[in-house]
Design an enzyme around this catalytic site. Structure first.
Site, short mmCIF file in Angstrom:
data_model
loop_
_atom_site.label_atom_id
_atom_site.label_comp_id
_atom_site.label_asym_id
_atom_site.label_seq_id
_atom_site.Cartn_x
_atom_site.Cartn_y
_atom_site.Cartn_z
N HIS A 99 -8.62 -4.76 1.83
CA HIS A 99 -8.21 -4.22 0.53
C HIS A 99 -7.01 -4.92 -0.09
O HIS A 99 -6.80 -4.86 -1.30
CB HIS A 99 -7.95 -2.71 0.63
CG HIS A 99 -6.66 -2.34 1.29
ND1 HIS A 99 -6.52 -2.27 2.65
CD2 HIS A 99 -5.44 -2.02 0.77
CE1 HIS A 99 -5.28 -1.91 2.95
NE2 HIS A 99 -4.61 -1.76 1.84
N ASP A 126 4.42 35.42 8.38
CA ASP A 126 3.04 34.94 8.46
C ASP A 126 3.02 33.41 8.56
O ASP A 126 2.45 32.70 7.74
CB ASP A 126 2.21 35.41 7.26
CG ASP A 126 2.87 35.06 5.94
OD1 ASP A 126 4.07 34.74 5.92
OD2 ASP A 126 2.17 35.10 4.91
N GLU A 129 -4.95 -9.30 -3.61
CA GLU A 129 -3.64 -9.10 -4.25
C GLU A 129 -2.52 -9.84 -3.51
O GLU A 129 -1.64 -10.42 -4.14
CB GLU A 129 -3.30 -7.61 -4.30
CG GLU A 129 -1.98 -7.34 -4.99
CD GLU A 129 -1.62 -5.86 -4.97
OE1 GLU A 129 -0.73 -5.48 -5.74
OE2 GLU A 129 -2.24 -5.12 -4.20
N ASP A 130 -2.54 -9.83 -2.19
CA ASP A 130 -1.38 -10.29 -1.42
C ASP A 130 -1.58 -11.60 -0.67
O ASP A 130 -0.69 -12.03 0.06
CB ASP A 130 -0.96 -9.20 -0.41
CG ASP A 130 -0.41 -7.97 -1.11
OD1 ASP A 130 0.07 -8.11 -2.24
OD2 ASP A 130 -0.48 -6.87 -0.53
N ASP A 151 -5.14 4.10 2.64
CA ASP A 151 -4.04 3.17 2.36
C ASP A 151 -2.73 3.93 2.16
O ASP A 151 -1.68 3.61 2.74
CB ASP A 151 -4.39 2.34 1.12
CG ASP A 151 -3.26 1.44 0.67
OD1 ASP A 151 -2.69 0.72 1.52
OD2 ASP A 151 -2.94 1.44 -0.53
N HIS A 207 -1.32 -3.04 9.02
CA HIS A 207 -1.63 -2.09 7.94
C HIS A 207 -3.13 -2.01 7.65
O HIS A 207 -3.72 -0.91 7.71
CB HIS A 207 -0.85 -2.44 6.68
CG HIS A 207 -1.23 -1.63 5.48
ND1 HIS A 207 -1.05 -0.26 5.43
CD2 HIS A 207 -1.81 -1.98 4.30
CE1 HIS A 207 -1.50 0.19 4.26
NE2 HIS A 207 -1.96 -0.84 3.56
#
Length: 690
Positions: free
Chosen positions: A40, A227, A44-45, A107, A16
């Site tokens: 990024h 169109d 957090e993870d 992201d 990712h």
């Protein structure tokens, strides 16, 4: 840091951030942005800390990672408020440093590409947020390829049956489209070559979501959409854009009203191009876009084509003008205390299509599509808006709610002494105009309430205090005791609370003279109509609406607002209506948002909600227009022992029908179960609470 972690798809988590970083390179990002894209999710993870990033990568990369890190520590009573606050902080970070939103978009784009591995409920929520917010942000930044892909991916997960059906039909016609595109490109090349114009000509089918949206707007199936193909002509310089426009118009007939000059009047994201729709070969409508190479780069890459990711103040003068809307975001952040109002302002004013109108002096004013003459007045100046009495559009007198169209010349007629009216809130389209009107109305109402409150306090002091004049009473020990008893900080706050009805004269009377007979005060004649609605209640629950608790206002008559019909389980708020008690609304009800915040009081559902709290709620429903669908819907509702009050469904376009179903439910939980059952039915496209 991500070693050993896997995604929902089972692939290594590292894939990712690698994809996010790669997408950022496609957006011409600088080194710090690509590095932040790789990192990024680390704070957090993983067990990486802020200090780890500072020590290893420096402050610039760390600040970008901090800004992108999801905001999950804020606690709100409403899920909608929590989401709105997160979105608000994202936009404020974006206004400070544009690189933040580029990382967010990269992201989100990769997350959308792998969304199929998420649970169904999360797929729906993420896809809806992407379509409502992230795709328009990409569009506003001019990054067209990201916007298009986000829209198509959101469409796929929000309406899978319609997506695959449309994709199959478009694919079936692909060979025919390819042949037609080749023939038109050859013809355009011949026309331009004979005129001595050097150009690059290409054709492409429109993206699926764009086709789907136009099908709904026109109410026709894809078989009647002609169109579906757009052609692009890229020329070396600006004069040749108009030369080519004249050439194609001399060969094929242009459709009136379908010629747009975004070169003379660029879009807010700096997009420039000439658009024209013509009756092309075989009598089929075709759209042609004409632009220079520089315009094409901006059209596809937007901000990434010309922005150096430096501070807005350091940008070139023309860049500063083009990114004025970023400053507007920051101004709204400071002006709007409520995050949901901020989010609504962003959606309405920044993501709407635009119209370009003129002042009598020839200045161009851009406004969101659907804006009225009154919006125009407030865009010119706040005081012009406040004093608006009428308007002229193209020399003719129009009403203030007249919707403006591109090319209109608008003149505002003002009169000294004219003031805003509350119904103006229903006329304006832009949130900026609405905020200005609401601020003026609230200021006037506040002044009126203070005046009424001062009269009530003065009369109460004359009857129940040793200090019969307010100036003598203020600052006395008696005043301090009364203010503390009533829970207000000072006398000004007391007068406002009296004027708005949050503190009733009976409570003031009791605080001034606890031993006095309540009937004496009532005979004094100074109580407003609201006071007559009081009913004694030791629990603080309204006798009119069992199960409701209005904080700090025991015994006042309450009733449920019919505009939003809140149910037990909904987040609610009370709105004081002078002389009519308190009306209970959902916190996100438009009437509350357009009302005076000083009239709001906290309210919640009591521990036990009476059986008679059932409400009639309207559901908006969209279904396939097939035999037996109504029977399926009725059975699904009746199987849950829910009563249907009224049904109104009619064919809206070929293959689809829509309308409303009114049901009687006693709680939000019960309503959610009914809506979930309906959504599961084959043939039901969408169900939502009105």
């Amino acid at each position: 840091m991500h070693q050993g972690q896997v995604r929902s798809s089972g692939e290594p988590y590292l894939n990712h951030p690698l994809w996010v970083a790669y997408i950022l390179t496609l957006l011409n990002s600088d080194h710090a942005t690509v590095a932040a894209g790789l990192l990024h999710d680390t704070i957090e993870d993983t067990w990486a800390t802020h200090d780890d990033l500072i020590d290893t990568f420096g402050s610039v990369v760390t600040e970008l990672v901090d800004a992108v890190t999801k905001l999950s520590k804020i606690s709100f009573t409403s899920k909608a408020r929590r989401q709105a606050e997160n979105v608000r902080k994202m936009f404020v970070a974006m206004a400070r440093d544009l690189r933040v939103i580029l990382i967010k978009l990269a992201d989100r784009l990769h997350n959308m590409r792998t969304l199929e591995f998420m649970p169904e409920d999360k797929r729906q929520a993420i896809a809806r947020e992407t379509l409502d917010l992230y795709a328009p942000v990409a569009g506003r930044l001019g990054i067209q390829w990201v916007k298009t892909e986000l829209e198509d991916l959101s469409f796929r997960f929000l309406h899978p049956e319609q997506y695959h059906d449309l994709a199959d039909k478009v694919r079936d016609r692909q060979r025919e489209h390819d042949k037609y595109i080749r023939s038109v490109v050859v013809e355009l090349d011949r026309i331009l070559s004979e005129a001595g114009v050097e150009a690059n000509v290409s054709g492409r089918p429109k993206n699926l979501y764009s086709i789907f949206r136009k099908m709904n707007e026109r109410g026709v199936p894809v078989e009647q959409m002609y169109d579906l193909i757009a052609f692009r002509i890229i020329v070396p310089d600006l004069p040749q854009c108009y030369e080519v426009l004249g050439l194609v118009h001399s060969v094929w007939t242009p459709i009136p009203g379908r010629i747009k000059d975004y070169i003379a009047m660029p879009k807010a994201n700096r997009y420039q191009s000439l658009h024209t729709t013509l009756i092309g070969p075989e009598g089929r409508p075709i759209e042609i876009q004409i632009r220079t190479r520089a315009m094409h780069l901006v059209a596809e890459m937007g901000v990434a084509a010309h922005w150096s990711y430096k501070d807005v103040e350091a940008a070139r003068p023309e860049d500063q003008q083009n990114f004025q809307w970023l400053r507007q975001l920051y101004d709204w952040h400071k002006e709007l205390a409520d995050s949901e109002q901020f989010l609504e302002a962003v959606k309405i004013d920044l993501f709407a299509d635009e119209v370009y109108v003129f002042t009598p002096g020839g200045d161009v004013i851009d406004l969101p599509a659907g804006s009225t003459a009154l919006d125009f007045a407030y865009k010119i100046h706040t005081e012009v808006g406040h004093q608006t009495q009428g308007a002229k559009v193209n020399g003719k007198i129009v009403t203030l709610d007249h919707r403006l169209a591109t090319g209109d010349i608008v003149e505002i007629l003002t009169q000294s002494g004219q003031n805003p009216r509350r119904n103006w809130l229903n006329i304006v389209k832009t949130s900026s105009a609405r905020q200005k009107i609401r601020a003026w109305l609230n200021r006037q109402e506040r002044e009126n309430a203070a005046s009424v409150g001062a009269g009530l306090l003065d009369q109460a002091l004359r009857e129940h205090s040793t200090h019969r004049e307010r100036r003598r009473w203020v600052g006395s020990p008696e005043a301090g005791t009364v203010l503390k008893e009533l829970g207000v900080r000072d006398v000004d706050a007391l007068m406002l609370a009296l004027g708005y009805g949050r503190i009733t004269p009976a409570r003031l009377h009791a605080a001034l003279d606890p031993d006095a007979d309540d009937t004496v005060a009532r005979d004094g004649g100074f109580l407003p109509a609201l006071e007559r609605l009081l009913r004694r209640s030791s629990r603080g629950e309204s006798s009119g609406s069992p199960g409701l608790v209005v904080d700090g206002m025991a015994g006042i008559e309450t009733n449920i607002a019919g505009c939003c019909s809140p149910l037990p389980g909904d987040d609610i708020v009370g709105y004081i209506r002078a002389g009519k008690g308190i009306r209970i609304h959902k916190v996100d009800c438009p009437h509350v948002k357009n009302g005076n915040p000083d009239r709001l009081v906290d309210a919640h559902w009591g521990r036990s909600v009476a059986n008679d709290s059932a409400q009639t709620v309207q559901l908006a429903i969209e279904v396939d227009d097939t035999p037996g669908i109504l029977g399926k819907i009725g059975k699904a509702i009746s199987d849950r022992r829910i009563n249907i009050v009224e049904t109104s469904i009619r064919t809206s376009r070929e293959g689809a029908a829509e309308g409303t179903i009114s049901v009687v439910v006693s709680s939000r939980e019960e309503l959610d179960r009914v809506m979930s059952e309906l959504q599961k039915l084959k043939g039901v496209r969408n169900v939502r609470r009105r």
